[in-house]
Design an enzyme around this catalytic site. Structure first.
Site, PDB file in Angstrom:
ATOM      1  N   ARG A  83       0.866  -1.199   0.000  1.00  0.00           N
ATOM      2  CA  ARG A  83       0.000   0.000   0.000  1.00  0.00           C
ATOM      3  C   ARG A  83       0.892   1.234   0.000  1.00  0.00           C
ATOM      4  O   ARG A  83       1.370   1.675   1.039  1.00  0.00           O
ATOM      5  CB  ARG A  83      -0.932  -0.032   1.204  1.00  0.00           C
ATOM      6  CG  ARG A  83      -1.886  -1.201   1.084  1.00  0.00           C
ATOM      7  CD  ARG A  83      -2.713  -1.454   2.282  1.00  0.00           C
ATOM      8  NE  ARG A  83      -3.031  -2.873   2.331  1.00  0.00           N
ATOM      9  CZ  ARG A  83      -3.234  -3.550   3.445  1.00  0.00           C
ATOM     10  NH1 ARG A  83      -3.188  -2.938   4.614  1.00  0.00           N
ATOM     11  NH2 ARG A  83      -3.495  -4.834   3.388  1.00  0.00           N
ATOM     12  N   HIS A 129     -10.261  -8.123  -0.603  1.00  0.00           N
ATOM     13  CA  HIS A 129      -9.758  -7.413   0.584  1.00  0.00           C
ATOM     14  C   HIS A 129      -9.870  -5.893   0.376  1.00  0.00           C
ATOM     15  O   HIS A 129      -9.004  -5.126   0.796  1.00  0.00           O
ATOM     16  CB  HIS A 129      -8.299  -7.815   0.845  1.00  0.00           C
ATOM     17  CG  HIS A 129      -7.917  -7.863   2.299  1.00  0.00           C
ATOM     18  ND1 HIS A 129      -7.786  -9.042   2.997  1.00  0.00           N
ATOM     19  CD2 HIS A 129      -7.618  -6.890   3.198  1.00  0.00           C
ATOM     20  CE1 HIS A 129      -7.412  -8.778   4.242  1.00  0.00           C
ATOM     21  NE2 HIS A 129      -7.315  -7.477   4.391  1.00  0.00           N
ATOM     22  N   GLY A 177     -16.197  -2.317  -2.349  1.00  0.00           N
ATOM     23  CA  GLY A 177     -16.775  -1.222  -3.137  1.00  0.00           C
ATOM     24  C   GLY A 177     -18.257  -1.001  -2.939  1.00  0.00           C
ATOM     25  O   GLY A 177     -18.867  -0.246  -3.701  1.00  0.00           O
ATOM     26  N   ILE A 178     -18.843  -1.643  -1.947  1.00  0.00           N
ATOM     27  CA  ILE A 178     -20.297  -1.488  -1.739  1.00  0.00           C
ATOM     28  C   ILE A 178     -20.538  -0.175  -0.989  1.00  0.00           C
ATOM     29  O   ILE A 178     -20.100  -0.008   0.142  1.00  0.00           O
ATOM     30  CB  ILE A 178     -20.849  -2.714  -0.989  1.00  0.00           C
ATOM     31  CG1 ILE A 178     -20.770  -3.916  -1.935  1.00  0.00           C
ATOM     32  CG2 ILE A 178     -22.284  -2.474  -0.513  1.00  0.00           C
ATOM     33  CD1 ILE A 178     -20.810  -5.234  -1.266  1.00  0.00           C
ATOM     34  N   GLY A 189     -16.754  -2.520   4.554  1.00  0.00           N
ATOM     35  CA  GLY A 189     -15.607  -2.185   5.394  1.00  0.00           C
ATOM     36  C   GLY A 189     -15.494  -0.682   5.559  1.00  0.00           C
ATOM     37  O   GLY A 189     -15.933  -0.098   6.553  1.00  0.00           O
TER      38      GLY A 189
HETATM   39  C1  LIG Z   1      -8.640  -0.053   7.244  1.00  0.00           C
HETATM   40  C2  LIG Z   1      -8.965  -1.447   6.821  1.00  0.00           C
HETATM   41  C3  LIG Z   1      -8.477  -2.518   7.561  1.00  0.00           C
HETATM   42  C4  LIG Z   1      -8.793  -3.825   7.183  1.00  0.00           C
HETATM   43  N1  LIG Z   1      -8.361  -4.875   7.957  1.00  0.00           N
HETATM   44  C5  LIG Z   1      -8.738  -6.141   7.652  1.00  0.00           C
HETATM   45  C6  LIG Z   1      -8.385  -7.231   8.496  1.00  0.00           C
HETATM   46  O1  LIG Z   1      -7.754  -7.069   9.539  1.00  0.00           O
HETATM   47  N2  LIG Z   1      -8.785  -8.480   8.119  1.00  0.00           N
HETATM   48  C7  LIG Z   1      -9.515  -8.693   6.979  1.00  0.00           C
HETATM   49  O2  LIG Z   1      -9.850  -9.827   6.667  1.00  0.00           O
HETATM   50  N3  LIG Z   1      -9.877  -7.668   6.177  1.00  0.00           N
HETATM   51  C8  LIG Z   1      -9.511  -6.413   6.490  1.00  0.00           C
HETATM   52  N4  LIG Z   1      -9.902  -5.374   5.685  1.00  0.00           N
HETATM   53  C9  LIG Z   1     -10.733  -5.652   4.493  1.00  0.00           C
HETATM   54  C10 LIG Z   1     -12.230  -5.648   4.844  1.00  0.00           C
HETATM   55  O3  LIG Z   1     -12.558  -6.699   5.704  1.00  0.00           O
HETATM   56  C11 LIG Z   1     -13.094  -5.771   3.595  1.00  0.00           C
HETATM   57  O4  LIG Z   1     -12.741  -6.931   2.878  1.00  0.00           O
HETATM   58  C12 LIG Z   1     -12.998  -4.553   2.687  1.00  0.00           C
HETATM   59  O5  LIG Z   1     -12.819  -3.375   3.430  1.00  0.00           O
HETATM   60  C13 LIG Z   1     -14.257  -4.446   1.848  1.00  0.00           C
HETATM   61  O6  LIG Z   1     -14.162  -3.412   0.929  1.00  0.00           O
HETATM   62  P1  LIG Z   1     -14.775  -1.942   1.197  1.00  0.00           P
HETATM   63  O7  LIG Z   1     -13.870  -1.280   2.171  1.00  0.00           O
HETATM   64  O8  LIG Z   1     -14.713  -1.312  -0.151  1.00  0.00           O
HETATM   65  O9  LIG Z   1     -16.172  -2.111   1.725  1.00  0.00           O
HETATM   66  C14 LIG Z   1      -9.590  -4.063   6.043  1.00  0.00           C
HETATM   67  C15 LIG Z   1     -10.083  -2.973   5.309  1.00  0.00           C
HETATM   68  C16 LIG Z   1      -9.783  -1.684   5.696  1.00  0.00           C
HETATM   69  C17 LIG Z   1     -10.352  -0.536   4.894  1.00  0.00           C
END
Ligand SMILES: Cc1cc2nc3c(=O)[nH]c(=O)nc-3n(C[C@H](O)[C@H](O)[C@H](O)COP(=O)(O)O)c2cc1C
Length: 431
Positions: free
Chosen positions: A188, A301, A334-335, A355
């Site tokens: 990232r 993710h 992306g939802i 997320g």
């Molecule tokens: C700040 C942040 C931290 C995240 N940490 C984790 C994590 O610890 N474990 C995990 O499985 N996914 C993690 N994710 C991914 C989310 O579970 C999820 O798959 C993702 O955010 C979905 O996409 P969206 O943010 O567009 O809704 C993280 C996402 C974000 C934005």
């Protein structure tokens, strides 16, 4: 007009609700909440939420793939409208879950506990990150009636695994949400450019960011230091929070590579439901079904891991076809609108997960912000389904394919049953 009439029109009572509630109500979309969060957080922290891997192609595709699908509403009455459904054998008031996010207290000190309370109030499940900044037990205490899932970082060390499973089970988590997309940490680059570290380290840039965001900085300094306490009991040397490169220590150190045998072994050890999170390959989805996994979370993710990994909406129909109802399908990435959820369900998903949207809510207006985001999803889903002409989640999932079309596909809907002798104009006028 008399003065009392003007007063009645001008709503002279003070605004209702707490300051965070009033702030949240200024947002009419997740995008509004995102903008508010951007104002309230230091840039490096906001960009930690926002960023994706490498060129962020997957991150952008997660959003744009929803725009490739358009609705074909059907005419007819919408009666006994109901958004409730079931997931992993339990009820949900709407088919939306909150995805695990590591480091949540960075965004607001109430962190995971506030998120858990908002999810409980809305009647939806919350997946707590293994790398949460609040212990799994404290989250349970904050929202005892909540349907809690635990986001397990898998390990091939069976002693360590069993200790974690026992702790998760004792803390009342009903399901495991197992990551299968984190063999290495995505690059990232926004975080590197911003000098972001978790927990934040104090550098001149951090001080400047703190001065520019005093409310965040004061809350941050007045509360417990950011740590990853679910790991404490697992790492003999002490909290990984003290490690400058916590993520790499976690993945390269105590967590060894895992494979399908480890997933089979996990299936035998854990009696409750298991969800594999991070599946986009239809063959992996079929394998998961074959070994008795209850659900998959189709996810890249949030575009944070492997760049160019398929966007969930681009592979959903293939996965639905290949798994043929043998496991439940949750979609994330992306939802941002209730209409996005409706599209995924119309293609055969059982639920969607978010997320960043709830993190924007948390950063912008604490628990009230998360609650407001969930209310917006509920209102948008309701409106979209009514305009589409469907009354229930079951109807959406069974008839949905006839109500949605990909821009590059011919319409594949089932032809309607046309009455053999349609009424003529004169007969239709006759009462
Ligand atoms: C700040 C942040 C931290 C995240 N940490 C984790 C994590 O610890 N474990 C995990 O499985 N996914 C993690 N994710 C991914 C989310 O579970 C999820 O798959 C993702 O955010 C979905 O996409 P969206 O943010 O567009 O809704 C993280 C996402 C974000 C934005």
């Amino acid at each position: 007009m008399k003065l009392k009439d003007i007063k009645a029109l001008a709503s002279v009572q003070g605004p209702a609700g707490s300051v965070p509630e009033r702030l949240a109500r200024t947002c009419f979309s997740v995008e509004d909440m995102r903008k508010l969060a951007a104002k309230r957080l230091p840039k490096s922290i906001f960009e930690y939420i926002e960023g994706g891997g490498e060129d962020e192609v997957s991150l952008r595709r997660n959003r744009s793939s929803f725009n490739d699908w358009s609705f074909l509403p059907k005419w007819g009455s919408v009666e006994n409208f109901d958004l409730s459904s079931t997931l992993l054998g339990g009820p949900v008031s709407m088919p939306v879950t909150l995805s695990p996010t590591g480091g949540t207290r960075l965004f607001h000190p109430q962190g995971e506990s506030a998120v858990a309370r908002a999810a409980l109030a809305e009647g939806i499940p919350y997946g707590l990150a293994h790398l949460s900044t609040t212990t799994m037990e404290d989250v349970s205490a904050a929202a005892p009636g909540l349907r809690r899932w635990f986001n397990l970082e898998p390990t091939s060390d069976k002693g360590l695994l069993q200790a974690v499973l026992d702790r998760v089970s004792n803390a009342g988590y009903e399901a495991l949400l197992v990551n299968v997309d984190c063999r290495a940490i995505g690059h990232r680059e926004r975080d590197y450019r911003n000098g972001f570290t978790a927990p934040p380290s104090i550098k001149p840039k951090t001080v400047v960011e703190g001065v520019l965001h005093p409310a965040w900085a004061l809350r941050f300094l007045a509360n417990d230091a950011i740590a990853f306490p679910n790991l404490d009991a697992e790492v003999p040397e002490g909290p990984l929070a003290s490690s400058p490169d916590m993520w790499r220590t976690l993945l390269a150190g105590s967590y060894e590579p895992t494979d399908w045998d480890d997933i089979r072994d996990l299936r035998e050890r854990w009696n409750g439901p298991i969800v594999l999170k991070g599946v986009v390959n239809p063959n992996d989805a079929a394998l998961a079904a074959a070994i008795g996994i209850d659900a998959i979370q189709v996810s890249n993710h949030g575009g944070r891991q492997l760049d160019h990994m398929a966007a969930p909406m681009d592979v959903l129909t293939d996965i639905v076809e290949r798994t043929a109802g043998r496991l439940e399908i949750i979609v994330d990435g992306g939802i941002r609108r209730g209409s996005d959820v409706v599209k995924a369900l119309a293609l055969g998903a059982d639920a969607c997960s978010i997320g960043r949207p709830y993190l924007y809510g948390l950063a912008a207006a604490s628990e009230a912000g998360v609650a407001h985001v969930l209310k917006m999803f509920r209102a948008e889903m309701t409106r979209t389904m009514m305009l589409l002409g469907v009354s229930t989640i079951e109807e959406l999932r069974t008839e949905g394919r006839d109500l949605i079309r990909h821009r590059n596909e011919a319409f594949t809907g089932t032809p309607p049953v046309i009455p053999e002798a349609p009424l003529g104009r004169e007969e239709m006028r006759t009462p």
